[in-house]
Motif scaffolding. Structure first.
Motif, PDB file in Angstrom:
ATOM      1  N   GLN A   1       3.665  35.854  53.673  1.00 47.20           N
ATOM      2  CA  GLN A   1       4.780  36.781  53.875  1.00 47.20           C
ATOM      3  C   GLN A   1       4.290  38.185  54.213  1.00 47.20           C
ATOM      4  N   LEU A   2       3.271  38.654  53.509  1.00 49.80           N
ATOM      5  CA  LEU A   2       2.730  39.988  53.782  1.00 49.80           C
ATOM      6  C   LEU A   2       2.143  40.061  55.186  1.00 49.80           C
ATOM      7  N   THR A   3       1.445  39.032  55.592  1.00 49.49           N
ATOM      8  CA  THR A   3       0.857  39.000  56.939  1.00 49.49           C
ATOM      9  C   THR A   3       1.945  38.997  57.998  1.00 49.49           C
ATOM     10  N   THR A   4       2.994  38.225  57.767  1.00 49.05           N
ATOM     11  CA  THR A   4       4.117  38.175  58.709  1.00 49.05           C
ATOM     12  C   THR A   4       4.767  39.546  58.832  1.00 49.05           C
ATOM     13  N   MET A   5       4.952  40.217  57.705  1.00 40.92           N
ATOM     14  CA  MET A   5       5.559  41.551  57.737  1.00 40.92           C
ATOM     15  C   MET A   5       4.640  42.545  58.441  1.00 40.92           C
TER      16      MET A   5
ATOM     17  N   ALA B   1      11.042  35.482  47.722  1.00 38.82           N
ATOM     18  CA  ALA B   1      12.253  34.828  48.218  1.00 38.82           C
ATOM     19  C   ALA B   1      12.980  35.742  49.203  1.00 38.82           C
ATOM     20  N   ALA B   2      13.087  37.028  48.865  1.00 41.73           N
ATOM     21  CA  ALA B   2      13.733  37.979  49.775  1.00 41.73           C
ATOM     22  C   ALA B   2      12.874  38.198  51.017  1.00 41.73           C
ATOM     23  N   ALA B   3      11.555  38.297  50.827  1.00 35.11           N
ATOM     24  CA  ALA B   3      10.660  38.510  51.975  1.00 35.11           C
ATOM     25  C   ALA B   3      10.779  37.387  52.992  1.00 35.11           C
ATOM     26  N   ALA B   4      10.924  36.159  52.522  1.00 38.46           N
ATOM     27  CA  ALA B   4      11.060  35.022  53.442  1.00 38.46           C
ATOM     28  C   ALA B   4      12.339  35.147  54.267  1.00 38.46           C
ATOM     29  N   GLU B   5      13.415  35.580  53.635  1.00 38.55           N
ATOM     30  CA  GLU B   5      14.682  35.742  54.349  1.00 38.55           C
ATOM     31  C   GLU B   5      14.643  36.961  55.275  1.00 38.55           C
ATOM     32  N   ILE B   6      13.995  38.028  54.836  1.00 42.41           N
ATOM     33  CA  ILE B   6      13.851  39.219  55.668  1.00 42.41           C
ATOM     34  C   ILE B   6      13.019  38.886  56.900  1.00 42.41           C
TER      35      ILE B   6
ATOM     36  N   ARG C   1      17.194  36.544  58.553  1.00 40.37           N
ATOM     37  CA  ARG C   1      18.449  36.155  57.900  1.00 40.37           C
ATOM     38  C   ARG C   1      18.947  37.209  56.909  1.00 40.37           C
ATOM     39  N   LEU C   2      18.057  38.126  56.505  1.00 36.31           N
ATOM     40  CA  LEU C   2      18.428  39.171  55.558  1.00 36.31           C
ATOM     41  C   LEU C   2      17.894  40.500  56.069  1.00 36.31           C
ATOM     42  N   PRO C   3      18.778  41.387  56.506  1.00 44.36           N
ATOM     43  CA  PRO C   3      18.316  42.702  56.954  1.00 44.36           C
ATOM     44  C   PRO C   3      17.683  43.482  55.796  1.00 44.36           C
TER      45      PRO C   3
ATOM     46  N   SER D   1      12.387  47.473  61.777  1.00 44.18           N
ATOM     47  CA  SER D   1      11.722  46.202  62.034  1.00 44.18           C
ATOM     48  C   SER D   1      12.591  45.006  61.659  1.00 44.18           C
ATOM     49  N   TYR D   2      13.456  45.185  60.679  1.00 44.50           N
ATOM     50  CA  TYR D   2      14.338  44.117  60.212  1.00 44.50           C
ATOM     51  C   TYR D   2      15.766  44.644  60.172  1.00 44.50           C
ATOM     52  N   PRO D   3      16.404  44.784  61.365  1.00 46.08           N
ATOM     53  CA  PRO D   3      17.714  45.433  61.483  1.00 46.08           C
ATOM     54  C   PRO D   3      18.878  44.558  61.003  1.00 46.08           C
ATOM     55  N   MET D   4      20.055  45.162  60.973  1.00 42.41           N
ATOM     56  CA  MET D   4      21.269  44.493  60.514  1.00 42.41           C
ATOM     57  C   MET D   4      21.643  43.308  61.405  1.00 42.41           C
ATOM     58  N   GLY D   5      21.487  43.446  62.711  1.00 38.24           N
ATOM     59  CA  GLY D   5      21.818  42.351  63.609  1.00 38.24           C
ATOM     60  C   GLY D   5      20.635  41.417  63.763  1.00 38.24           C
ATOM     61  N   ALA D   6      20.864  40.332  64.429  1.00 48.27           N
ATOM     62  CA  ALA D   6      19.771  39.397  64.691  1.00 48.27           C
ATOM     63  C   ALA D   6      18.698  40.109  65.495  1.00 48.27           C
ATOM     64  N   PHE D   7      17.445  39.735  65.285  1.00 51.18           N
ATOM     65  CA  PHE D   7      16.388  40.370  66.046  1.00 51.18           C
ATOM     66  C   PHE D   7      15.603  39.320  66.802  1.00 51.18           C
ATOM     67  N   SER D   8      14.993  39.777  67.859  1.00 49.91           N
ATOM     68  CA  SER D   8      14.200  38.906  68.703  1.00 49.91           C
ATOM     69  C   SER D   8      12.757  38.929  68.260  1.00 49.91           C
ATOM     70  N   THR D   9      12.065  37.832  68.494  1.00 47.74           N
ATOM     71  CA  THR D   9      10.624  37.835  68.260  1.00 47.74           C
ATOM     72  C   THR D   9       9.891  38.443  69.433  1.00 47.74           C
ATOM     73  N   LEU D  10      10.607  38.685  70.533  1.00 47.93           N
ATOM     74  CA  LEU D  10      10.034  39.399  71.678  1.00 47.93           C
ATOM     75  C   LEU D  10      10.361  40.860  71.503  1.00 47.93           C
ATOM     76  N   VAL D  11       9.346  41.699  71.415  1.00 45.16           N
ATOM     77  CA  VAL D  11       9.530  43.092  71.048  1.00 45.16           C
ATOM     78  C   VAL D  11       8.987  43.998  72.135  1.00 45.16           C
ATOM     79  N   CYS D  12       9.747  45.055  72.445  1.00 48.99           N
ATOM     80  CA  CYS D  12       9.273  46.084  73.370  1.00 48.99           C
ATOM     81  C   CYS D  12       9.019  47.347  72.558  1.00 48.99           C
ATOM     82  N   THR D  13       7.900  47.993  72.809  1.00 47.54           N
ATOM     83  CA  THR D  13       7.600  49.262  72.145  1.00 47.54           C
ATOM     84  C   THR D  13       7.257  50.283  73.205  1.00 47.54           C
ATOM     85  N   GLU D  14       7.144  51.542  72.795  1.00 47.85           N
ATOM     86  CA  GLU D  14       6.815  52.587  73.750  1.00 47.85           C
ATOM     87  C   GLU D  14       5.396  52.398  74.254  1.00 47.85           C
ATOM     88  N   VAL D  15       5.161  52.801  75.472  1.00 54.71           N
ATOM     89  CA  VAL D  15       3.823  52.730  76.043  1.00 54.71           C
ATOM     90  C   VAL D  15       3.102  54.011  75.715  1.00 54.71           C
TER      91      VAL D  15
END
Length: 181
Positions: free
Chosen positions: A55-59, A126-131, A135-137, A166-180
């Motif tokens: 979980q820590l690695t995923t976060m 348990a919360a980290a897995a959902e975050i 599934r859990l913002p 990183s874990y917003p209220m709406g669904a998030f994509s695993t495809l992420v854009c960041t600033e260049v």
């Protein structure tokens, strides 16, 4: 090797808000916000620590993917505590992500003689897995006491904001854009 896997997790440091997160986690399971653990699977401490490291690695990876280099560098060094296994992760930002060779001292939960203490994020596995799964913002987890950001001064808002982004209220994509940079 990830930052979390490379550090010694035997700090033997307790955080005073761990019990509050544990109680909130049980309430969230009872109300259906978090899934009930599978009663047919017995999890020993070694397995629990392994799950916490995952979980820590995923976060860690999600924060690195979502935060721009400038936002990442604005973060203070901080710890994340997974309360069930008492597994600590240490996050030290660099331009290329979190330092994978970090070798931190035990976290300072109480201010030292100079008033300095470390920033800590507490949560249940348990919360980290959902975050982590979206599934859990993070903001909802904080509102329900499943995650707590305990940091001095402005660091609390900076760390909280990084997790909320990183874990917003709406669904998030695993495809992420960041600033260049």
């Amino acid at each position: 090797m990830c930052t979390i896997c490379s550090l010694t997790i035997e700090f033997a440091v307790e955080h005073p808000q761990s019990l509050a997160v544990a109680v909130a986690t049980r309430q969230a399971i009872d109300t259906g916000l978090l899934p009930e653990p599978d009663p047919t699977i017995e999890i020993d401490m070694a397995r629990s620590r392994h799950d916490a490291v995952v979980q820590l690695t995923t976060m860690q990876q999600r924060l690195e993917q979502v935060l721009s280099a400038s936002r990442l560098m604005a973060l203070p060094n901080f710890y994340v505590l997974m309360i069930e296994s008492r597994t600590w992760g240490y996050f030290s930002p660099t331009r290329g992500g979190f330092d994978v060779k970090a070798n931190p001292s035990p976290p300072r939960i109480e201010p030292d003689e100079d008033g300095i203490r470390d920033s800590v994020v507490l949560m249940s596995q348990a919360a980290a897995a959902e975050i982590s799964s979206g599934r859990l913002p993070f903001e909802r987890a904080m509102a329900d006491g499943l995650a707590i950001v305990d940091a001095p001064g402005l660091y609390e808002e900076i760390v909280r904001s990084a997790f909320v982004s990183s874990y917003p209220m709406g669904a998030f994509s695993t495809l992420v854009c960041t600033e260049v940079a």
